[in-house]
Design a protein around this motif. Structure first.
Motif, PDB file in Angstrom:
ATOM      1  N   THR A 161      44.925  36.718  41.068  1.00 52.05           N
ATOM      2  CA  THR A 161      44.735  37.689  39.995  1.00 52.05           C
ATOM      3  C   THR A 161      43.939  37.022  38.885  1.00 52.05           C
ATOM      4  O   THR A 161      44.333  35.964  38.381  1.00 52.05           O
ATOM      5  N   LEU A 162      42.831  37.632  38.518  1.00 45.20           N
ATOM      6  CA  LEU A 162      42.021  37.055  37.448  1.00 45.20           C
ATOM      7  C   LEU A 162      42.736  37.198  36.104  1.00 45.20           C
ATOM      8  O   LEU A 162      43.185  38.286  35.733  1.00 45.20           O
ATOM      9  N   GLU A 163      42.824  36.106  35.380  1.00 41.04           N
ATOM     10  CA  GLU A 163      43.376  36.121  34.027  1.00 41.04           C
ATOM     11  C   GLU A 163      42.257  36.416  33.032  1.00 41.04           C
ATOM     12  O   GLU A 163      41.068  36.310  33.344  1.00 41.04           O
ATOM     13  N   TYR A 164      42.649  36.796  31.806  1.00 36.89           N
ATOM     14  CA  TYR A 164      41.648  37.127  30.792  1.00 36.89           C
ATOM     15  C   TYR A 164      40.687  35.962  30.539  1.00 36.89           C
ATOM     16  O   TYR A 164      39.480  36.157  30.388  1.00 36.89           O
ATOM     17  N   GLY A 165      41.234  34.748  30.500  1.00 39.35           N
ATOM     18  CA  GLY A 165      40.370  33.590  30.281  1.00 39.35           C
ATOM     19  C   GLY A 165      39.375  33.402  31.406  1.00 39.35           C
ATOM     20  O   GLY A 165      38.228  32.986  31.182  1.00 39.35           O
TER      21      GLY A 165
END
Length: 460
Positions: free
Chosen positions: A359-363
């Motif tokens: 899952t891609l994180e905001y950073g």
């Protein structure tokens, strides 16, 4: 002794000869089981066991063929030849199985293509990994369908692997075992008697050849490998192991005395061959770290090698986040200049980063967008329009995370696009209407290319 077929078994209709063998197809179409259709050479090309093989000419077409006939019309000999004919009729459409073109109604002769060589006569060229692997793969391919249908060859050896049209073909199914229930009078295959060719025949064939399964043929393949690499004849029930190297491990497993310790089928054997002979799979993150270090130390070719490797592993999260995004802007632009097609493959892998267990994180999104903007600006400057289109799609895909930290940078890039670049970016924007609201301030900015303003205005 071989099996004798039950009289209830009817040989199937002949299978077609593989495409490209037109001369053989012509013979097959004229086949009528008439011995007089063939003019035999004066001397045989091979003789052994219960049959003799002659070179011959098919009178109607003038084509050269191999004519195999029994030396003596014994019940056992005719039973074996009938089985050989039936196997070739069932499986001879495969390019690695020797077909039968014509045969006697009483199963005392048949005609097949005239092979140029055999594994026995070509032993000297089988010492290389490439040549030997080609033979092993061909034999496994030839046996796959017969094994799945319950047929076992039981007499694989160098003399029975022939070269036909520059391909290996498995021949001589005379000792083959039919599927369970279609074989025979068990009294004909004696328990405890020699069955098959000594050294190449699996140990279980001398105990109960009726019970032999696919592993018996795999044993023979293992012994053929040992024979090809050592130049020695195998001894009965003793694996013929090469001195060293990856083939030794293959032969050790394939020719294990216990059938249960051998590969269960030809595909498992091929998987074993691949594990031992193929280069180990690349560890993208490990290899990427090595190349990134080389890039930083000034290796002139490391950057291009890194990009090529990354293109082959597009969508690998760790490779992007730990390696590619650690390239500085100058290095990223150099990669685009050197190999825009490979960079395009990498960019097209962006959606795969947010899939499966990742899952891609905001950073992550912020870093990816910043990196893609470097690529987009340079691709536009170089006129690499395909790469620009792919990169724009990647940027707009990531903008669905609505990251305000990088939206100002995206907006600045949009405002800098003119001409052909603006046309490409506008088309990509049009395919992503859900993000238009993020850039609606551009619609009133007369300094922005009219194509981009037009797309944004239609949905705001």
């Amino acid at each position: 002794m071989g099996d004798t077929e039950s009289t209830s078994v009817t040989p199937p209709a002949a299978t077609p000869i593989p495409e490209g063998n037109d001369r053989y197809h012509a013979i097959r179409m004229r086949a009528r089981g008439n011995r007089g259709d063939y003019a035999l050479d004066a001397r045989p090309v091979a003789s052994g066991g219960q049959a003799t093989v002659f070179g011959a000419t098919h009178k109607a077409t003038g084509s050269r063929v191999a004519f195999k006939r029994l030396r003596f019309r014994s019940p056992d000999g005719m039973a074996r030849m009938r089985r050989e004919i039936e196997a070739a009729q069932r499986f001879g459409n495969h390019p690695h199985v020797m077909p039968v073109l014509d045969s006697s109604p009483t199963h005392d002769w048949f005609v097949m293509p005239l092979a140029s060589e055999s594994a026995q006569t070509l032993a000297a060229v089988l010492g290389t990994t490439l040549a030997l692997r080609g033979l092993v793969t061909a034999v496994c391919d030839a046996l796959r369908e017969p094994h799945q249908r319950g047929w076992i060859h039981r007499d694989l050896k160098p003399d029975n692997i022939l070269k036909l049209n520059d391909q290996w073909a498995v021949a001589d199914w005379g000792l083959g075992r039919r599927p369970r229930g279609q074989t025979t009078d068990p009294r004909r295959t004696q328990i405890g008697g020699q069955f098959g060719t000594e050294g190449f025949a699996a140990p279980e064939q001398s105990i109960d050849a009726h019970a032999a399964g696919p592993q018996a043929d795999i044993y023979s393949i293992g012994q053929i490998i040992g024979w090809a690499l050592t130049g020695e004849q195998p001894r009965a029930n003793v694996p013929l192991l090469p001195a060293d190297g990856p083939w030794r491990a293959i032969v050790r497993v394939a020719s294990a005395t216990d059938p249960a310790r051998r590969p269960a089928n030809v595909d498992n054997l091929l998987a074993l061959v691949a594990r031992e002979l193929d280069d180990p799979p690349v560890n993208p993150i490990g290899r990427g770290a090595e190349l990134l270090t080389a890039v930083r130390t000034g290796d002139a070719t490391a950057l291009e090698r890194l990009v090529e490797m990354a293109a082959q592993h597009a969508g690998d999260y760790d490779l992007y986040m730990e390696i590619l995004l650690d390239l500085n802007d100058s290095q990223t632009r150099a990669a685009v200049t050197a190999n825009p097609a490979a960079v395009g493959e990498i960019v097209r892998g962006i959606p795969d980063l947010h899939s499966g267990t990742v899952t891609l994180e905001y950073g992550d999104v912020d870093r990816l967008v910043t990196w893609l903007l470097v690529i987009a600006r340079h691709a536009g400057g170089l006129g690499e329009w395909d790469l620009l289109e792919d990169t724009a799609e990647g940027i707009f895909y990531l903008d669905h995370w609505d990251r305000w930290r990088v939206q100002a940078d995206i907006q600045s890039w949009l405002a800098s696009c003119f001409g052909q670049a603006a046309s490409i970016v506008a088309a990509a924007l049009e395919r992503n209407p859900d993000i238009h609201a993020h850039f609606d301030s551009l619609t009133s900015d007369r300094g922005v290319d009219h194509r981009i303003r037009s797309v944004l205005s239609t949905t705001t």
